[in-house]
Design a protein around this motif. Structure first.
Motif, PDB file in Angstrom:
ATOM      1  N   LYS A 116       0.822  -1.220   0.000  1.00  0.00           N
ATOM      2  CA  LYS A 116       0.000   0.000   0.000  1.00  0.00           C
ATOM      3  C   LYS A 116       0.854   1.268   0.000  1.00  0.00           C
ATOM      4  O   LYS A 116       0.549   2.238  -0.696  1.00  0.00           O
ATOM      5  N   GLY A 165      -9.722  -6.160   4.159  1.00  0.00           N
ATOM      6  CA  GLY A 165     -10.341  -5.452   5.287  1.00  0.00           C
ATOM      7  C   GLY A 165      -9.584  -5.645   6.596  1.00  0.00           C
ATOM      8  O   GLY A 165     -10.001  -5.147   7.639  1.00  0.00           O
ATOM      9  N   GLN A 232     -20.912  -1.990   3.189  1.00  0.00           N
ATOM     10  CA  GLN A 232     -19.844  -2.854   3.696  1.00  0.00           C
ATOM     11  C   GLN A 232     -20.119  -3.255   5.143  1.00  0.00           C
ATOM     12  O   GLN A 232     -20.853  -2.585   5.848  1.00  0.00           O
TER      13      GLN A 232
HETATM   14  P1  ADP Z   1      -8.238  -3.695   1.964  1.00  0.00           P
HETATM   15  O1  ADP Z   1      -7.008  -3.721   1.117  1.00  0.00           O
HETATM   16  O2  ADP Z   1      -8.077  -4.436   3.240  1.00  0.00           O
HETATM   17  O3  ADP Z   1      -9.484  -4.037   1.215  1.00  0.00           O
HETATM   18  P2  ADP Z   1      -8.688  -0.839   1.647  1.00  0.00           P
HETATM   19  O4  ADP Z   1      -7.569   0.095   1.844  1.00  0.00           O
HETATM   20  O5  ADP Z   1      -9.073  -1.151   0.239  1.00  0.00           O
HETATM   21  O6  ADP Z   1      -8.389  -2.182   2.451  1.00  0.00           O
HETATM   22  O7  ADP Z   1      -9.964  -0.297   2.406  1.00  0.00           O
HETATM   23  C1  ADP Z   1     -11.141  -1.058   2.604  1.00  0.00           C
HETATM   24  C2  ADP Z   1     -12.228  -0.213   3.252  1.00  0.00           C
HETATM   25  O8  ADP Z   1     -11.748   0.332   4.497  1.00  0.00           O
HETATM   26  C3  ADP Z   1     -12.661   1.002   2.448  1.00  0.00           C
HETATM   27  O9  ADP Z   1     -13.632   0.696   1.479  1.00  0.00           O
HETATM   28  C4  ADP Z   1     -13.223   1.894   3.562  1.00  0.00           C
HETATM   29  O10 ADP Z   1     -14.489   1.463   3.975  1.00  0.00           O
HETATM   30  C5  ADP Z   1     -12.254   1.642   4.706  1.00  0.00           C
HETATM   31  N1  ADP Z   1     -11.140   2.625   4.709  1.00  0.00           N
HETATM   32  C6  ADP Z   1      -9.873   2.417   4.265  1.00  0.00           C
HETATM   33  N2  ADP Z   1      -9.119   3.525   4.436  1.00  0.00           N
HETATM   34  C7  ADP Z   1      -9.908   4.461   4.998  1.00  0.00           C
HETATM   35  C8  ADP Z   1      -9.715   5.826   5.416  1.00  0.00           C
HETATM   36  N3  ADP Z   1      -8.547   6.440   5.292  1.00  0.00           N
HETATM   37  N4  ADP Z   1     -10.793   6.482   5.948  1.00  0.00           N
HETATM   38  C9  ADP Z   1     -12.000   5.869   6.099  1.00  0.00           C
HETATM   39  N5  ADP Z   1     -12.228   4.587   5.733  1.00  0.00           N
HETATM   40  C10 ADP Z   1     -11.215   3.889   5.178  1.00  0.00           C
END
Ligand code: ADP
Length: 507
Positions: A116, A165, A232
């Motif tokens: 990331k 998640g 979600q």
């Molecule tokens: P993963 O790789 O585990 O799927 P992500 O970075 O794609 O994680 O994020 C998954 C979810 O987590 C997003 O759709 C959102 O709901 C929440 N999320 C992630 N980063 C943030 C943030 N900076 N602020 C608020 N919610 C977040």
């Protein structure tokens, strides 16, 4: 085009890829673990190759076993599906070494987007906004406290190697940071073998909106518009739609351009998804959006894009891997109507989504205008404990969002699964919610509107009454019918366990 293709996956996505292979005249071969011996994918493939054990690490996560299977069955190409090894560059490298074509992007693209922090700096350098936060790993609590003060609480503490998640924690103040910091690092180390963490500004009530991209090996790269995935639970998607009710033509163009810039930054080929968080709560319009991550594979929710664009993404993936050109240009992409997908799981949504593995004793799937059900199961199938308990992805398409919702509600009513509990009642509740109908979505929609545990009593009572009537009718008929069999009768009795049916006594 390839003659034979190995599907290194299971469940509904294996079935989905089998269908794409058939449409292309490619012979589909699947691998299967001990737990999947009687799966639908095994029944539908031309050939099924055993790879042993039931746990994922003994089977679908073993690069060696997957490559051996491709070689033993004479497959020229390998489709990884999603999950398992789909975003593991070691599988791509092993394919290259074995002379098997990997249906997906290059190992370098996967590697760049797998971390990331690294992907954030790559994307920022390409001029696409990322969620405000740290550019480098945060190694000590002092550093974390100082950066958090600069960014401003609340912040999200994230594992750089995290996914699914997992590996992220909301921190609202310095006190919370003290306990969260070491805990998140420890969890990251245990889950992803990498304790690197960084900080992001926490957006309150954002929308998760992502863009599908497709690139061939001839330099053609297009986007297919957005999907909204804000419904979600625990940062995991449950319901997705295309288009987003929040996105108009101008924002679609901006999101599309940003997604293409991200894809270009890593020389992306094949199907991929660029995920954004949209700060819909901000008063600025168009609302600010920020890059979240790129998924370097086909996504679970790809069917909603397929329904609206009329494209077959799995087929495009295989064509691209075979060296063919994209079958359309950006100007050829059109969006028709709206589509919604509900992920139907063998989980008890009235009991905190507790897994409900077991045998499917009766299955009656919905169909009719605008309905598509991408299923991985069949009647008699035993949903294994070992894997994600996804039963199917139910998709509804309509001329507009209202029609898609109406059709989805009809399909959910028609969908009958006995033997296991399912998330169907949960979707009834979501689709009937006034705020959902208004398109007023955000990532905390489910918690904020009390759609979790204990609040779900099935649908409006019509379905239980209908099922009770049906049951009594069949009981009476089976007693007198010459072709009645004990097996059939007991299957209908399984409606006792149908999740929407409180009691067979009727009203
Ligand atoms: P993963 O790789 O585990 O799927 P992500 O970075 O794609 O994680 O994020 C998954 C979810 O987590 C997003 O759709 C959102 O709901 C929440 N999320 C992630 N980063 C943030 C943030 N900076 N602020 C608020 N919610 C977040």
């Amino acid at each position: 085009m390839f003659k034979k293709l190995l599907i290194a996956n299971r469940g509904e996505i294996a079935v989905r890829i089998i269908r794409a292979c058939r449409d292309l005249g490619v012979s589909p071969v699947v691998v299967y673990s001990e737990a999947d011996r009687y799966s639908l994918a095994v029944q539908l493939a031309d050939q099924a190759h055993p790879i042993g054990g039931s746990t994922a690490s003994e089977s679908y996560l073993s690069v060696d076993k997957i490559i051996d299977a491709a070689l033993a069955t004479g497959c020229e190409a390998l489709h990884p599906g999603y999950g398992f090894l789909a975003e593991d560059e070691s599988l791509v490298n092993a394919c290259t070494d074995a002379g098997v074509v990997f249906v997906g992007p290059s190992a370098a693209s996967i590697e760049s987007m797998g971390d990331k922090l690294r992907s954030r700096s790559l994307v920022a350098a390409a001029g696409v906004p990322v969620v405000p936060g740290t550019e480098n790993p945060v190694a000590t609590l002092e550093e974390a406290a100082e950066s958090s003060r600069e960014i401003g609480y609340p912040i999200m503490l994230k594992a750089s190697a995290g996914g699914g998640g997992k590996g992220m924690r909301l921190v609202r103040n310095e006190d919370q940071l003290r306990s969260a910091f070491q805990m998140t690092r420890g969890e990251a180390k245990a889950a992803f073998s990498d304790s690197t963490v960084y900080l992001e500004k926490y957006l309150e009530r954002p929308r998760h909106i992502e863009v599908q991209v497709l690139g061939d090996r001839h330099g053609n790269l297009i986007h297919l518009g957005e999907r909204e995935c804000s419904i979600q639970r625990r940062h995991q998607k449950l319901l997705e739609e295309c288009p987003s009710p929040f996105v108009g033509p101008e924002m679609r163009r901006d999101l599309g351009e940003a997604a293409l810039a991200v894809a270009r930054a890593v020389d992306y080929t094949n199907a991929g998804t660029v995920e954004f968080l949209v700060d819909a709560a901000s008063s600025a319009r168009p609302a600010p959006f920020y890059f979240l991550e790129m998924n370097t594979r086909l996504q679970v929710e790809h069917p909603v894009t397929e329904m609206v664009t009329g494209l077959d993404l799995a087929r495009e993936q295989i064509r691209i891997a075979a060296g063919e050109k994209l079958s359309l240009s950006q100007d050829d992409v059109t969006w028709r109507g709206a589509a919604i997908e509900c992920r139907i799981y063998a989980e008890d949504s009235a009991n905190n989504f507790y897994p409900s593995p077991g045998g499917i004793t009766l299955l009656s799937e919905p169909s009719g205008p605008g309905i598509r059900n991408d299923s991985g199961v069949c009647e008699g199938y035993e949903i294994p404990l070992e894997y994600d308990p996804l039963i199917s992805k139910l998709v509804a398409h309509g001329r507009d969002r209202a029609e898609a919702i109406q059709r989805m509600r009809r399909a959910l009513d028609e969908y009958k699964v006995a033997g296991v509990r399912t998330t169907i009642p949960f979707f009834h509740a979501v689709l009937g919610h006034e705020r959902f109908l208004g398109g007023d979505l955000h990532t905390h929609f489910i918690d904020e509107h009390g759609l979790l545990s204990g609040t779900l009593q099935g649908s409006d009572g019509r379905l239980p009454r209908m099922m009770a009537a049906l049951y009594h009718y069949l009981e009476a008929r089976e007693g007198s019918s010459p072709d009645s069999t004990p097996g059939r009768r007991s299957r209908w009795k399984d409606y006792n366990r149908f999740p929407n049916l409180d009691s067979l006594e009727g009203p």
